[in-house]
Design an enzyme around this catalytic site. Structure first.
Site, PDB file in Angstrom:
ATOM      1  N   TYR A 138      26.313   7.961  -8.207  1.00 41.87           N
ATOM      2  CA  TYR A 138      25.108   7.370  -8.808  1.00 41.87           C
ATOM      3  C   TYR A 138      25.150   5.835  -8.745  1.00 41.87           C
ATOM      4  CZ  TYR A 138      21.757   5.731 -12.268  1.00 41.87           C
ATOM      5  OH  TYR A 138      20.747   5.055 -12.903  1.00 41.87           O
ATOM      6  N   ARG A 145      19.614   1.317  -3.601  1.00 40.04           N
ATOM      7  CA  ARG A 145      18.215   1.237  -4.035  1.00 40.04           C
ATOM      8  C   ARG A 145      17.850  -0.196  -4.383  1.00 40.04           C
ATOM      9  NH1 ARG A 145      16.447   4.617  -9.319  1.00 40.04           N
ATOM     10  NH2 ARG A 145      18.277   3.518 -10.134  1.00 40.04           N
ATOM     11  N   TYR A 197      21.169  -3.524 -17.902  1.00 34.97           N
ATOM     12  CA  TYR A 197      22.441  -2.926 -18.314  1.00 34.97           C
ATOM     13  C   TYR A 197      23.592  -3.835 -17.887  1.00 34.97           C
ATOM     14  CZ  TYR A 197      20.527   1.828 -19.263  1.00 34.97           C
ATOM     15  OH  TYR A 197      19.855   2.915 -19.768  1.00 34.97           O
ATOM     16  N   ARG A 210      11.071   1.846 -18.257  1.00 31.78           N
ATOM     17  CA  ARG A 210      11.095   3.021 -19.151  1.00 31.78           C
ATOM     18  C   ARG A 210       9.820   3.840 -19.041  1.00 31.78           C
ATOM     19  NH1 ARG A 210      16.370   3.900 -20.045  1.00 31.78           N
ATOM     20  NH2 ARG A 210      17.368   1.987 -20.766  1.00 31.78           N
ATOM     21  N   GLU A 319      18.158  15.272 -20.352  1.00 31.84           N
ATOM     22  CA  GLU A 319      17.252  14.150 -20.142  1.00 31.84           C
ATOM     23  C   GLU A 319      15.826  14.705 -20.060  1.00 31.84           C
ATOM     24  OE1 GLU A 319      18.503  10.970 -17.361  1.00 31.84           O
ATOM     25  OE2 GLU A 319      16.622  11.387 -16.310  1.00 31.84           O
TER      26      GLU A 319
HETATM   27  C1  3EB Z   1      19.359   5.956 -18.675  1.00 29.29           C
HETATM   28  O1  3EB Z   1      18.644   5.768 -19.662  1.00 29.29           O
HETATM   29  C2  3EB Z   1      19.436   7.347 -18.157  1.00 29.29           C
HETATM   30  O2  3EB Z   1      18.403   5.450 -12.077  1.00 29.29           O
HETATM   31  O3  3EB Z   1      16.301   5.923 -11.737  1.00 29.29           O
HETATM   32  C3  3EB Z   1      17.044   7.607 -16.374  1.00 29.29           C
HETATM   33  C4  3EB Z   1      15.894   7.444 -15.570  1.00 29.29           C
HETATM   34  C5  3EB Z   1      18.261   7.249 -15.881  1.00 29.29           C
HETATM   35  C6  3EB Z   1      15.995   6.903 -14.289  1.00 29.29           C
HETATM   36  C7  3EB Z   1      17.329   5.937 -12.441  1.00 29.29           C
HETATM   37  C8  3EB Z   1      18.353   6.716 -14.586  1.00 29.29           C
HETATM   38  C9  3EB Z   1      17.236   6.539 -13.797  1.00 29.29           C
HETATM   39  O4  3EB Z   1      20.008   5.054 -18.147  1.00 29.29           O
HETATM   40  C10 3EB Z   1      19.512   7.443 -16.689  1.00 29.29           C
END
Ligand code: 3EB
Length: 326
Positions: A138, A145, A197, A210, A319
């Protein structure tokens, strides 16, 4: 503002509608077939666990044209285009290379079709949690990406809602909804934006918003909510505790809905109403009944698709993503 057929849609905008069945008088821009025994559409490559949402129809009130260019299949209507690309992935190729190749094709084609603005992205890949530390698949995917997006001149304000889930099918599948005009991105006050992050989660932070809201021609807003997990701030909470993770996800979703209602000045978006849909990705198949029952209590009557899939942090069990309108 009610739509009036005499005037047609505003600025060539398509009225995008998402539902569990095909609506009369609409054309299908894209369909996700979760239960391959019953319906046709794009396959995500994850086992179907149950729920009323066996096929998710993304439909428009305009004629759809379609084609395949540079290995990408596309379907276009009004100001929108839906793009799909997939490649075999047996685990021997660095996911950053595959992600970069796939995203650069998708973004190039979206631009060529004059619908360059990202509105929603889904990413499905095998063995998402394989590999240690920064070698985790990942994290490598996020790197490729991010590089492709950067190359295309797409930065934080132009990111869109996303989902990234792992499975066992040895295929990387990327799906993108794009448009001629940008959507409106919403972040969750309970969570640090994923693109912010800290470094501990990998060399490049995940490139998604989000939620993305798409203004529709009749004045409604389609809200597309990213895969939402038990993450508060930037940390995973309730490791190993399914019920607590579900409760945290519910808080995250309610917070995002409230934020969307406030930011967009649309009180109806403050909760999932009629026309909303949920997808639940569940790491362990045996957890599905608990997930299903939790969602049925939290939001009675909403169509849900349960899919067996690995969440992109190995400590996350479930999720939830959503679509709603208001
Ligand atoms: C998170 O909150 C959970 O890498 O496109 C959620 C939605 C998550 C999209 C992405 C990753 C992705 O980090 C992981």
């Amino acid at each position: 503002m009610a739509s009036d057929p005499r005037y047609g849609p505003r600025l060539g905008g398509a009225r995008l509608q998402v539902g569990p069945g095909p609506a009369a008088r609409n054309e299908t821009l894209a369909a996700f077939a979760f239960n391959p025994t019953t319906d046709q559409g794009f396959v995500v490559g994850l086992p179907f666990l149950g729920g009323k949402l066996e096929t998710e129809f993304w439909q428009v009130d305009q004629a759809v044209s379609s084609g395949i260019d540079d290995d990408v299949s596309w379907r276009r209507a009004g100001d929108l285009v839906f793009l799909a690309w997939q490649t075999p992935d047996d685990g021997s190729t660095d996911p950053s290379l595959l992600a970069e190749a796939g995203y650069s094709r998708l973004l190039t084609l979206a631009r060529r079709l004059e619908r360059p603005c990202l509105l929603r992205a889904w990413n499905f890949m095998p063995d998402i949690n394989a590999g240690d530390g920064d070698q985790e698949r990942y994290r490598r995917f996020c790197l490729g990406r991010a590089q492709a997006l950067e190359q295309a001149g797409i930065h934080v304000p132009e990111l869109c809602a996303g989902t990234a889930i792992g499975g066992r099918d040895p295929v990387l599948r990327l799906f993108v909804l794009a448009g001629s005009r940008p959507g409106i991105n919403i972040e969750n006050p309970r969570q640090i934006s994923a693109y912010c992050y800290p470094r501990i989660y990998g060399p490049r932070s995940p490139s998604f918003a989000r939620a993305t809201a798409l203004p529709l021609p009749d004045g409604d807003m389609l809200l597309m909510i990213s895969g939402t997990a038990s993450v508060v701030g930037h940390k995973t909470v309730h490791e190993g505790d399914l019920t607590a993770q579900l409760e945290e996800i519910e808080r995250n979703l309610r917070s995002l809905l409230n934020e969307s209602a406030a930011r967009l000045a649309r009180p109806q978006l403050g909760d999932f109403g009629p026309g909303s849909l949920l997808r639940a990705y569940v790491r362990h198949q045996s957890d599905w009944p608990l997930v299903r029952d939790h969602l049925a209590r939290a939001w009675p009557g909403l169509p849900v698709a349960g899919l067996e899939g690995d969440i992109c942090r190995s400590d996350l069990l479930v999720e939830i993503e959503a679509v709603c309108v208001g």
